[in-house]
Write a protein that holds these residues in place. Structure first.
Motif, PDB file in Angstrom:
ATOM      1  N   VAL A 199      13.969 -30.014 -13.614  1.00  0.00           N
ATOM      2  CA  VAL A 199      13.401 -29.917 -12.269  1.00  0.00           C
ATOM      3  C   VAL A 199      11.941 -29.475 -12.283  1.00  0.00           C
ATOM      4  CG1 VAL A 199      15.551 -29.553 -11.058  1.00  0.00           C
ATOM      5  CG2 VAL A 199      14.370 -27.600 -12.000  1.00  0.00           C
ATOM      6  N   MET A 200      11.510 -28.968 -13.454  1.00  0.00           N
ATOM      7  CA  MET A 200      10.118 -28.534 -13.531  1.00  0.00           C
ATOM      8  C   MET A 200       9.189 -29.696 -13.818  1.00  0.00           C
ATOM      9  SD  MET A 200      10.441 -25.341 -13.065  1.00  0.00           S
ATOM     10  CE  MET A 200      11.768 -24.168 -13.106  1.00  0.00           C
ATOM     11  N   CYS A 201       9.573 -30.515 -14.808  1.00  0.00           N
ATOM     12  CA  CYS A 201       8.663 -31.569 -15.249  1.00  0.00           C
ATOM     13  C   CYS A 201       9.202 -32.952 -14.923  1.00  0.00           C
ATOM     14  CB  CYS A 201       8.435 -31.449 -16.755  1.00  0.00           C
ATOM     15  SG  CYS A 201       9.941 -31.682 -17.716  1.00  0.00           S
ATOM     16  N   GLU A 202      10.312 -33.011 -14.160  1.00  0.00           N
ATOM     17  CA  GLU A 202      10.930 -34.276 -13.783  1.00  0.00           C
ATOM     18  C   GLU A 202      11.285 -35.125 -14.994  1.00  0.00           C
ATOM     19  OE1 GLU A 202       9.973 -35.378 -10.015  1.00  0.00           O
ATOM     20  OE2 GLU A 202       9.903 -33.189  -9.939  1.00  0.00           O
ATOM     21  N   GLY A 203      11.675 -34.471 -16.087  1.00  0.00           N
ATOM     22  CA  GLY A 203      12.141 -35.225 -17.247  1.00  0.00           C
ATOM     23  C   GLY A 203      11.056 -35.614 -18.230  1.00  0.00           C
ATOM     24  N   LYS A 204       9.799 -35.174 -17.968  1.00  0.00           N
ATOM     25  CA  LYS A 204       8.736 -35.607 -18.888  1.00  0.00           C
ATOM     26  C   LYS A 204       8.669 -34.736 -20.134  1.00  0.00           C
ATOM     27  CE  LYS A 204       5.876 -37.377 -15.160  1.00  0.00           C
ATOM     28  NZ  LYS A 204       6.053 -36.391 -14.059  1.00  0.00           N
ATOM     29  N   GLY A 205       9.144 -33.505 -20.010  1.00  0.00           N
ATOM     30  CA  GLY A 205       9.115 -32.592 -21.147  1.00  0.00           C
ATOM     31  C   GLY A 205       8.195 -31.416 -20.879  1.00  0.00           C
ATOM     32  N   CYS A 206       8.719 -30.201 -20.997  1.00  0.00           N
ATOM     33  CA  CYS A 206       7.909 -28.996 -20.779  1.00  0.00           C
ATOM     34  C   CYS A 206       8.575 -27.841 -21.502  1.00  0.00           C
ATOM     35  CB  CYS A 206       7.785 -28.698 -19.276  1.00  0.00           C
ATOM     36  SG  CYS A 206       9.353 -28.264 -18.505  1.00  0.00           S
ATOM     37  N   THR A 207       8.001 -26.641 -21.358  1.00  0.00           N
ATOM     38  CA  THR A 207       8.572 -25.496 -22.072  1.00  0.00           C
ATOM     39  C   THR A 207       9.934 -25.115 -21.530  1.00  0.00           C
ATOM     40  OG1 THR A 207       7.209 -24.161 -20.605  1.00  0.00           O
ATOM     41  CG2 THR A 207       6.493 -24.322 -22.893  1.00  0.00           C
ATOM     42  N   VAL A 208      10.137 -25.306 -20.226  1.00  0.00           N
ATOM     43  CA  VAL A 208      11.414 -24.896 -19.645  1.00  0.00           C
ATOM     44  C   VAL A 208      12.556 -25.693 -20.261  1.00  0.00           C
ATOM     45  CG1 VAL A 208      12.744 -24.721 -17.525  1.00  0.00           C
ATOM     46  CG2 VAL A 208      10.337 -24.178 -17.507  1.00  0.00           C
ATOM     47  N   CYS A 209      12.372 -26.996 -20.429  1.00  0.00           N
ATOM     48  CA  CYS A 209      13.438 -27.815 -20.989  1.00  0.00           C
ATOM     49  C   CYS A 209      13.246 -28.043 -22.482  1.00  0.00           C
ATOM     50  CB  CYS A 209      13.518 -29.162 -20.273  1.00  0.00           C
ATOM     51  SG  CYS A 209      12.027 -30.165 -20.437  1.00  0.00           S
ATOM     52  N   GLN A 210      12.370 -27.250 -23.065  1.00  0.00           N
ATOM     53  CA  GLN A 210      12.081 -27.345 -24.502  1.00  0.00           C
ATOM     54  C   GLN A 210      11.766 -28.767 -24.918  1.00  0.00           C
ATOM     55  OE1 GLN A 210      15.601 -25.316 -25.452  1.00  0.00           O
ATOM     56  NE2 GLN A 210      14.568 -23.436 -25.987  1.00  0.00           N
ATOM     57  N   GLN A 211      10.953 -29.416 -24.105  1.00  0.00           N
ATOM     58  CA  GLN A 211      10.470 -30.768 -24.380  1.00  0.00           C
ATOM     59  C   GLN A 211      11.541 -31.849 -24.353  1.00  0.00           C
ATOM     60  OE1 GLN A 211       7.291 -30.960 -24.308  1.00  0.00           O
ATOM     61  NE2 GLN A 211       6.950 -28.755 -24.527  1.00  0.00           N
ATOM     62  N   THR A 212      12.790 -31.501 -24.008  1.00  0.00           N
ATOM     63  CA  THR A 212      13.816 -32.539 -24.035  1.00  0.00           C
ATOM     64  C   THR A 212      13.879 -33.333 -22.733  1.00  0.00           C
ATOM     65  OG1 THR A 212      15.473 -31.019 -23.170  1.00  0.00           O
ATOM     66  CG2 THR A 212      15.284 -31.173 -25.565  1.00  0.00           C
ATOM     67  N   GLY A 213      13.370 -32.740 -21.654  1.00  0.00           N
ATOM     68  CA  GLY A 213      13.448 -33.419 -20.368  1.00  0.00           C
ATOM     69  C   GLY A 213      14.765 -33.164 -19.648  1.00  0.00           C
ATOM     70  N   TRP A 214      15.686 -32.423 -20.273  1.00  0.00           N
ATOM     71  CA  TRP A 214      16.989 -32.150 -19.685  1.00  0.00           C
ATOM     72  C   TRP A 214      17.289 -30.661 -19.673  1.00  0.00           C
ATOM     73  CZ3 TRP A 214      19.509 -36.070 -17.381  1.00  0.00           C
ATOM     74  CH2 TRP A 214      19.191 -37.373 -17.778  1.00  0.00           C
ATOM     75  N   LEU A 215      18.008 -30.216 -18.623  1.00  0.00           N
ATOM     76  CA  LEU A 215      18.429 -28.827 -18.549  1.00  0.00           C
ATOM     77  C   LEU A 215      19.947 -28.775 -18.468  1.00  0.00           C
ATOM     78  CD1 LEU A 215      15.974 -27.654 -15.760  1.00  0.00           C
ATOM     79  CD2 LEU A 215      15.902 -26.941 -18.142  1.00  0.00           C
ATOM     80  N   GLU A 216      20.537 -27.822 -19.209  1.00  0.00           N
ATOM     81  CA  GLU A 216      21.993 -27.662 -19.140  1.00  0.00           C
ATOM     82  C   GLU A 216      22.368 -26.985 -17.842  1.00  0.00           C
ATOM     83  OE1 GLU A 216      23.030 -26.626 -23.666  1.00  0.00           O
ATOM     84  OE2 GLU A 216      24.277 -25.588 -22.178  1.00  0.00           O
ATOM     85  N   VAL A 217      23.378 -27.508 -17.186  1.00  0.00           N
ATOM     86  CA  VAL A 217      23.806 -26.907 -15.930  1.00  0.00           C
ATOM     87  C   VAL A 217      25.175 -26.257 -16.077  1.00  0.00           C
ATOM     88  CG1 VAL A 217      24.513 -27.469 -13.589  1.00  0.00           C
ATOM     89  CG2 VAL A 217      22.408 -28.369 -14.459  1.00  0.00           C
ATOM     90  N   GLY A 218      26.016 -26.838 -16.946  1.00  0.00           N
ATOM     91  CA  GLY A 218      27.330 -26.238 -17.150  1.00  0.00           C
ATOM     92  C   GLY A 218      28.263 -27.188 -17.858  1.00  0.00           C
ATOM     93  N   GLY A 219      29.549 -26.804 -17.928  1.00  0.00           N
ATOM     94  CA  GLY A 219      30.551 -27.622 -18.599  1.00  0.00           C
ATOM     95  C   GLY A 219      31.525 -28.197 -17.592  1.00  0.00           C
ATOM     96  N   ALA A 220      32.224 -29.255 -18.000  1.00  0.00           N
ATOM     97  CA  ALA A 220      33.176 -29.874 -17.083  1.00  0.00           C
ATOM     98  C   ALA A 220      34.154 -30.746 -17.854  1.00  0.00           C
ATOM     99  CB  ALA A 220      32.423 -30.713 -16.060  1.00  0.00           C
ATOM    100  N   GLY A 221      35.088 -31.336 -17.141  1.00  0.00           N
ATOM    101  CA  GLY A 221      36.009 -32.256 -17.789  1.00  0.00           C
ATOM    102  C   GLY A 221      37.171 -32.573 -16.891  1.00  0.00           C
ATOM    103  N   MET A 222      38.053 -33.421 -17.381  1.00  0.00           N
ATOM    104  CA  MET A 222      39.262 -33.751 -16.634  1.00  0.00           C
ATOM    105  C   MET A 222      40.329 -32.730 -17.031  1.00  0.00           C
ATOM    106  SD  MET A 222      37.943 -36.160 -15.054  1.00  0.00           S
ATOM    107  CE  MET A 222      39.284 -36.840 -14.084  1.00  0.00           C
TER     108      MET A 222
END
Lengths: 338, 671
Positions: A263-286
């Motif tokens: 949400v900081m860099c819109e997926g471009k890569g920054c320090t918050v997402c450690q350059q991956t462009g993705w942030l972990e939100v949690g776990g899930a499943g069936m």
């Protein structure tokens, strides 16, 4: 002018002299009034000419009264100007700010999350903080000696004298709810969870989680994706992308990790997402069929999804808070910002 | 776990994507991975192998996955031919006593070997993965471990006395391990022992006694399967973890012992030489492939996406599942034994869906009847209370749920729930009240704020009479400064009003055995009651407590039992007709003895007054201590529903009130 007699001449002069004197005096007083700086000065003039009648004695009475009236009029005019000047209203003075109260950011985020899910048809359910091994582990398909009881962060459990524990995740609320309710349903269960670990900027002993559970005849992974996308979009108030990655939880099968486009860099890569462009939100499943079995549901009849998100984490992302320890710090300089 | 990129690549004909790219693909399809460091010619691949996939705790296992994900053909394991004696010629006997602890034990003697350094192709991947190179024998066992995920152990055959026994250690038995450390064992721990005693801590670490040294001429290779929980417990007890014990603490396939031994012997034959005797194979449980029925429709039903039948088949096949069509709607799937994590059709669906690609699953909102949810009562009333406190200027804080040893002493709390494994003294008990930490909040904020107005609505915990654990909610607030009792009282009154609670009142403080008297200054404190029920306390915090906590300000507080409070709440508020006829106000002031309570006077005025006396409002107090009396002044508000009150009506009413107050109680009305 033709003067018939000396007396006539003198008399006429007297009148002219009088006329002159009145004019002169009035002008003199007018000038004095003009030069007056404040009400006090005007008061002096008033005393001098209207009470003591300085220089007015030689003027005949009737004319004297008229002159005095004229002087008074001028005095009143000037006095009015002074009075109006006094009334200037300084709008640049600071305003008196009322002392307003503040709610804790977790309360604000919890409310927002609950509102969004309620509008999607979810009820709010709360489970207890003190739990037993069965509700927190066994019923969730995590038996003793199972590697998951140790290797997943579930291993760091706070136990109470007497055998109970402080729940390590809100997943125990799934069991509490399903024990007493039959599908179909959809619930979210926000609540405090406890971990026995050292605190630092991203780890705390107690924090808030949101458990979600939706069970029905045909609930699928596609349904989960849609619900979660809708929630995250509304929560962050922007278009976001989500990504599911394979993971492992004993109580879900299949299991995933849920990532959101940063949400900081819109997926471009920054320090918050450690350059991956993705942030972990949690776990899930069936939900694992063993879990349904443990709560007494008919075998194979139901299917559904479950998820667990960190409320502190969502708050930190939303408000750009850098240190999780601030939530329990009691520091008003932090809380008054919300 | 750290993998060697080169060793992974050695399993494929085609070139793998570069480490960074490979890591990304693995993250999306199976495990979180990232490129590690470059070690000489090789690159590390750091992979977070999930706990239910021990089959991937090896390069071959991970390569198998990569082959399915990238649809690349794998090279078979390089097994050079080796010769194993056909008839039993070895000296060693093995007896497995703990059958549950050891499901399968294979071992073989190799005679006439020589110990020397390993060749590069063995050393390199070991170094990349963080192992040290010891010698050819030990390195080969480690190479098999990282290649196949089967831990092996090599003993110096000549140092073994008598038969090998796989048993539980005896209490107090000792072993000195390869790294010269001594461990004291007990029956919870499995050992490999001979006549003299333990030779190795089974599945964890070998002993020094039979270690491979340069002088070793004959060896015994063990390739066994040990019970995961047993190994796990041993590592915890001894505080000793190795790569072997890590692998064994997962449920690995017992069939792997055979493959592991074969690879080991093939490498020994190639690199070391020696004579391989006939192997021993003690097997208690044959691990057979599982059969699972997979209704084809269930794949779409659970995932929400239609995956074509041929693709389902091809994915499962690439993962080495064997598929047959059971009937038109069902597949019959045979699960390879190395997949100890597959039990149900859902497990199969997970495999299908993750290889197919989770990103290919669309987002589809559920089509179910929307029944508007019922409101959660607890949440509703909590939020209401919080809003009122916020609107009254208070800031909400949240504190830990714990109480420290020190605070227990200061506040003299009893009936506490104790933590069995506390992190520190600060977290020794569960909090029975919100006040201690709220007071600590005051201390923290004192230096920055002149007035502190805070509240918390949260859970407190108590041990009940039968030692049951009670969890309930309290609402507490703090206001610092001089004489804030009535300000807090006002807040409680507003709370009660908005909760529709009519009979909330304040009683004189009677200290209860729960030790609450340690907290409150009795003279300036009150019990909050609804009817006869005590629902909390309001008052000034004792100086002594403030001193112990090093708080400078004067502190007033209240704490309410919120569960009870909420139970008495009524939501309906009825609309009240705005009165048609005007109200009239008359003032009255009277002298009363100094110890008469204002409540009492108000009540008596109401009693003496007519029906249309609506309100009695105290607006002034003047105390004359030396005369022992005080003057109270009230606004009396009269209003009738039927007519506008005339001056006569009002005078009559006032007279009656004067009469009664003066005659009945002897109070002097100041006219």
């Amino acid at each position: 002018m033709v003067f018939k007699s000396l007396e006539g001449f003198l008399f006429f002069d007297k009148i002219n002299l009088m006329k002159e004197t009145v004019k002169v005096i009035l002008n003199r007083v007018k000038k004095k009034i003009e030069r007056a700086k404040n009400l006090k000065d005007l008061e002096k003039i008033f005393q001098e000419f209207l009470i003591k009648e300085k220089g007015l004695k030689k003027i005949e009475e009737k004319k004297r009264e008229i002159l005095k009236k004229k002087i008074k009029k001028e005095l009143m005019k000037k006095a009015k100007v002074f009075k109006e000047k006094k009334k200037i209203f300084d709008i640049t003075l600071p305003g008196k700010k009322p002392e307003i109260g503040h709610l804790h950011p977790i309360t604000l985020v919890k409310r927002e999350i609950s509102e969004i899910f309620q509008s999607l048809g979810f009820s709010i359910f709360e489970g207890p903080e003190i739990e037993d091994d069965w509700h927190n582990f066994d019923a969730l398909n995590i038996p003793q000696d199972h590697p998951a009881r140790e290797s997943l962060s579930l291993g760091k459990t706070i136990y109470l004298r007497g055998g109970e524990l402080l729940r390590t995740h809100t997943s125990s609320a799934q069991i509490r709810f399903m024990e007493k309710n039959q599908p179909p349903f959809r619930i979210v269960a926000p609540g405090k969870v406890f971990r026995r670990e050292a605190t630092d900027a991203s780890h705390e002993v107690e924090f808030w989680q949101l458990e979600g559970l939706m069970v029905g005849k045909k609930i699928s992974i596609a349904n989960f994706k849609a619900i979660v996308e809708e929630f995250l979009k509304r929560f962050f108030k922007k278009e976001i992308k989500i990504r599911l990655r394979p993971s492992y939880f004993p109580f879900t099968e299949p299991s995933f990790e849920v990532d959101i486009s940063c949400v900081m860099c819109e997926g471009k890569g920054c320090t918050v997402c450690q350059q991956t462009g993705w942030l972990e939100v949690g776990g899930a499943g069936m939900v694992h069929q063993n879990v349904f079995k443990n709560v007494g549901y008919e075998e194979g009849k139901w299917q559904g999804f479950a998820f667990g998100f960190g409320i502190n984490r969502l708050a930190m992302l939303k408000y750009k808070i850098s240190d999780i320890r601030l939530f329990l710090s009691g520091d008003l300089r932090f809380i008054k910002q919300f | 776990m750290i993998f060697s990129f080169n060793l992974l690549q050695s399993f494929f004909y085609e070139k793998l994507p570069l480490p960074k790219e490979l890591a990304k693909i693995l993250t999306l399809r199976i495990f979180e991975a990232e490129k590690g460091e470059e070690v000489e010619n090789d690159t590390q691949l750091k992979v977070d192998v999930l706990p239910n996939r021990p089959d991937c705790l090896s390069h071959f296992g991970l390569a198998r996955e990569i082959s399915a994900i990238l649809k690349l053909r794998m090279k078979p394991l390089k097994f050079s031919r080796f010769r194993e004696k056909k008839k039993k010629k070895g000296n060693i006997q093995v007896r497995v006593i703990d059958k549950k602890g050891c499901k399968r034990y294979t071992g073989v003697e190799v005679l006439n070997i020589e110990v020397f350094p390993s060749p590069t192709f063995i050393k390199e991947p070991l170094l990349t993965c963080g192992f040290s190179s010891i010698n050819n024998i030990v390195d080969i066992t480690n190479y098999v471990l990282i290649s196949l995920g089967q831990p092996l152990h090599a003993f110096d055959l000549d140092k073994i006395e008598g038969e090998i026994v796989v048993r539980r250690a005896k209490k107090g038995e000792k072993i000195v391990t390869l790294d010269e450390k001594e461990y004291i064992l007990d029956p919870e721990i499995l050992v490999i022992a001979d006549k003299k005693g333990p030779l190795a801590i089974a599945g964890v670490k070998g002993g020094k006694r039979a270690e491979i040294s340069e002088k070793t001429k004959n060896i015994f290779i063990e390739s066994a399967n040990f019970d995961a929980s047993l190994i796990k417990r041993a590592t915890k007890k001894l505080n000793l973890e190795t790569h072997s014990s890590f692998v064994f603490s997962h449920h690995i396939d017992p069939n792997l012992t055979e493959e592991g031994l074969n690879l080991c012997l093939s490498l020994i034959s190639e690199i070391v030489g020696g004579e391989i005797q006939k192997r021993i194979d003690i097997c208690f449980e044959k691990n057979l492939p599982k059969k699972i029925l997979l209704p084809i429709a269930s794949v779409e039903s659970l995932s929400g996406v239609k995956i074509p039948e041929f693709e389902i088949k091809s994915i499962l096949k690439s993962l080495e599942f064997k598929i047959k069509k059971e009937d038109r709607e069902t597949f019959s799937v045979l699960v390879p034994t190395f997949r100890q994590d597959i039990f149900s059709k859902e497990d199969l669906i997970e495999e299908i869906v993750r290889i197919y690609g989770l990103e290919k699953i669309p987002s589809i909102l559920p089509k179910e009847t929307l029944i508007l949810p019922k409101r959660n009562e607890n949440v509703f009333w909590e939020e209401k209370a919080k809003d009122i406190l916020k609107e009254s200027g208070f800031c909400e804080v949240q504190n830990y749920s714990f109480l420290s040893e020190e605070d227990k002493k200061i506040f003299k709390f009893s009936n506490l729930i104790e933590i069995e494994n506390p992190i520190s003294k600060e977290f020794k008990f569960l909090r029975p009240s919100l006040l201690p930490l709220l007071l600590k909040n005051v201390k923290k904020n004192e230096k920055f704020f002149r007035e502190i107005k805070i509240f918390e609505l949260g859970k407190i915990f108590l041990a009940g009479k039968k030692n049951e654990k009670i969890e309930k909610r309290n609402l507490a607030a703090i206001l610092t400064g001089k004489e804030k009792f009535f300000e807090l009282k006002g807040v409680i009154s507003i709370l009660a009003e908005s909760f529709g609670i009519a009979d909330l009142w304040f009683d004189f403080f009677k200290p209860t055995p729960e030790g609450t008297k340690e907290v409150w200054e009795l003279e300036k404190s009150a019990e909050i009651k609804i009817g006869e029920k005590e629902i909390g306390f309001l008052g000034k915090i004792k100086e002594k407590v403030l001193k112990s906590l090093k708080i400078e300000s004067e502190v007033f507080a209240f704490e309410i039992y919120f569960d009870e409070f909420q139970n008495l709440a009524i939501e309906e508020s009825e609309f009240e007709e705005i009165p048609k006829y005007p109200a009239a106000i008359r003032d009255i002031s009277l002298w009363v003895p100094i110890d008469v309570l204002s409540d009492e006077v108000v009540a008596k005025i109401f009693d003496a007054g007519p029906d249309f006396l609506r309100d009695v409002d105290l607006f002034d107090i003047y105390e004359k201590e030396e005369e022992g009396r005080k003057s109270l002044a009230f606004h009396l508000i009269f209003q009738s529903n039927e007519k506008t009150l005339s001056p006569e009506d009002l005078n009559l009413a006032m007279e009656k009130i004067y009469q009664e107050l003066e005659k009945k109680f002897g109070w002097e009305v100041r006219r």
